[in-house]
Design an enzyme around this catalytic site. Structure first.
Site, PDB file in Angstrom:
ATOM      1  N   GLU A 130      31.390  -7.505  12.608  1.00  0.00           N
ATOM      2  CA  GLU A 130      30.502  -6.993  13.126  1.00  0.00           C
ATOM      3  C   GLU A 130      30.517  -6.712  14.824  1.00  0.00           C
ATOM      4  OE1 GLU A 130      31.011  -9.981  12.091  1.00  0.00           O
ATOM      5  OE2 GLU A 130      29.215 -11.339  11.880  1.00  0.00           O
ATOM      6  N   CYS A 132      27.591 -15.347  13.217  1.00  0.00           N
ATOM      7  CA  CYS A 132      27.732 -16.393  14.290  1.00  0.00           C
ATOM      8  C   CYS A 132      26.970 -16.162  15.385  1.00  0.00           C
ATOM      9  CB  CYS A 132      29.336 -16.509  14.752  1.00  0.00           C
ATOM     10  SG  CYS A 132      29.911 -15.275  15.511  1.00  0.00           S
TER      11      CYS A 132
END
Length: 160
Positions: A53, A81
């Site tokens: 990401e 996360c």
């Protein structure tokens, strides 16, 4: 393409990450006509921030010439996360779509609830559970294989 099709592509990228020795997480970012792909590269770079990401957010900002990615959708194989969720909020991502939940480190209710927190300055749309069982099985297979490797694999023996 559909959410499922983009997530299937992310799963292919996750397989490539695993082949390179990284945790199998892949991601695809779509913003208008721009489609970018990335896989985890923490081990291969080495860089603790080289999550799929994060790589996509940096590349998209560079390619689009703007840090605000307010029309972008990010597809990722696992619940983001805390670091990635914070970066998505900061980048003003419109939408995130993910497969597997992460009860130990996820930031969409797994371990934390950052993506939907009313305390953040940006709200993004979240779509969960797309190919969830397949994405979870991909991660489980990787970690099972890691646990089953002999301790001395790759270490030369005294005789050779």
């Amino acid at each position: 393409m559909t959410d499922e099709e983009y997530l299937r592509r992310a799963m292919q990228l996750a397989d490539r990450a695993a082949d390179a020795g990284d945790v199998p997480i892949g991601a695809v970012l779509v913003s208008g006509d721009l489609v970018l792909e990335a896989k985890n590269e923490k081990e291969t770079r080495p860089d603790a921030t080289a999550h799929a990401e994060m790589i996509l957010l940096r590349e998209a900002a560079e390619r689009l010439g703007a840090w605000r990615l307010s029309d972008a959708t990010l597809y990722v194989t696992k619940e983001p996360c805390v670091m990635c969720a914070g970066a998505m909020i900061a980048a003003r991502i419109k939408r995130v779509v993910y497969g597997a939940r992460d009860p130990k480190g996820g930031a969409d209710g797994g371990a934390f609830d950052i993506l939907r927190s009313p305390k953040t300055n940006h709200r993004l749309e979240v779509t969960t559970g797309v190919l969830e069982e397949e994405a979870a099985a991909q991660l489980q297979a990787y970690f099972r294989q890691k646990r089953e490797k002999p301790v001395n694999e790759g270490i030369p023996s005294e005789t050779g």
